[in-house]
Design an enzyme around this catalytic site. Structure first.
Site, mmCIF file in Angstrom:
data_model
loop_
_atom_site.group_PDB
_atom_site.id
_atom_site.type_symbol
_atom_site.label_atom_id
_atom_site.label_comp_id
_atom_site.label_asym_id
_atom_site.label_seq_id
_atom_site.Cartn_x
_atom_site.Cartn_y
_atom_site.Cartn_z
ATOM 1 N N GLU A 1 0.767 -0.803 -0.296
ATOM 2 C CA GLU A 1 0.033 0.075 0.067
ATOM 3 C C GLU A 1 0.799 1.282 0.055
ATOM 4 O OE1 GLU A 1 -1.026 0.531 4.707
ATOM 5 O OE2 GLU A 1 -2.303 -0.802 3.416
ATOM 6 N N HIS B 1 3.452 2.072 -2.587
ATOM 7 C CA HIS B 1 4.188 1.938 -3.107
ATOM 8 C C HIS B 1 2.845 1.624 -4.515
ATOM 9 C CE1 HIS B 1 7.893 2.031 -0.515
ATOM 10 N NE2 HIS B 1 8.038 3.225 -1.136
ATOM 11 N N CYS C 1 9.038 -3.813 -4.031
ATOM 12 C CA CYS C 1 9.462 -2.360 -3.537
ATOM 13 C C CYS C 1 10.619 -2.517 -2.414
ATOM 14 C CB CYS C 1 7.953 -1.344 -2.269
ATOM 15 S SG CYS C 1 8.079 -2.694 -1.137
#
Length: 241
Positions: A131, A133, A201
């Site tokens: 949530e 990136h 990420c």
């Protein structure tokens, strides 16, 4: 004190209103269309603040904006249909917002004989999106529960994982949501959840460390209170025999 009571009351009313909206949306999705009638359009509940969900055209326009932002030409031949494809892919990747884990776990089976041990489903593959990136994290979930007289279909456990994974998440929250859904939906003697995943990420951007695995666990009931059951759960998860 009155202010605190009012705050809790307002919060409870908001949660109940949101629950009812989700229930109505889920019912609309499950309702069969009359013979020969076109399928009903997908119904989305309003956003948390009560505002309507953006339209498909608005979502596609947002994708065009992002394409232009990164330096691309949205009118280039290869990108003409990309906004439509991205929005269609998002409908699938984030389909968990339109599904209800409580309803999924509503049906159980009582024919289990004298079985009194835990049920373990391991190596459930999943993909989710961070949530922070909005890039993927991918891994496996291992889930066990101690049933009380009744069991749930094994595929339902994997579907619970998908319902929550197909939303924007942190791995910690994903672990908690799966645990709570099974604990509240099945009322077992205990639930054990272990999730291991690689986060894009971390491997694709920022520190760019590939192959790093993140492991999270959560236990309830006998798994939380009896370390021996935790050890047995972890041992069976790691065993490949």
């Amino acid at each position: 004190m009155d202010a605190v009571v009012k705050l809790f009351k307002a919060q409870a009313e908001n949660e109940e209103r949101e629950r009812q909206l989700k229930a109505k949306a889920a019912a609309a999705l499950r309702a069969p269309a009359p013979d020969g009638a076109p399928a009903a359009p997908k119904v989305h509940p309003p956003l948390a603040d009560g505002s309507p969900r953006p339209t498909r055209a608005q979502a596609e326009a947002a994708v065009k904006t992002l394409l232009a932002y990164i330096g691309e030409d949205p009118a280039r031949e290869g990108l003409l249909d990309t906004p439509k494809r991205v929005v269609k892919a998002y409908d699938e990747l984030f389909s968990g917002y339109g599904e209800d884990a409580d309803a999924l776990l509503d049906r159980t089976f009582g024919e289990i004989g004298t079985f009194d041990d835990f049920v373990l489903v391991r190596d459930i593959p999943f993909h989710s999106h961070c949530e922070h990136h909005m890039v993927p994290f991918v891994g496996k979930a291992h889930i066990a529960y101690f049933p009380v007289e009744r069991v749930v279909g094994l595929s339902k456990i994997a579907r619970v994982v998908d319902i929550f994974a197909r939303r924007l998440q942190t791995q910690e929250h994903l672990t908690s949501q799966i645990t709570n859904a099974l604990d509240e939906g099945l009322r077992p003697r205990g639930v054990a959840v272990m999730i291991e995943a690689e986060h894009m990420c971390m491997s694709m951007r920022g520190i760019t460390k590939q192959g790093v695995s993140t492991l999270t666990t959560q236990f309830t009931g006998v798994f939380r209170d009896d370390p021996a059951e935790q050890v047995r759960f972890i041992t069976l998860v790691r065993s490949k025999g």
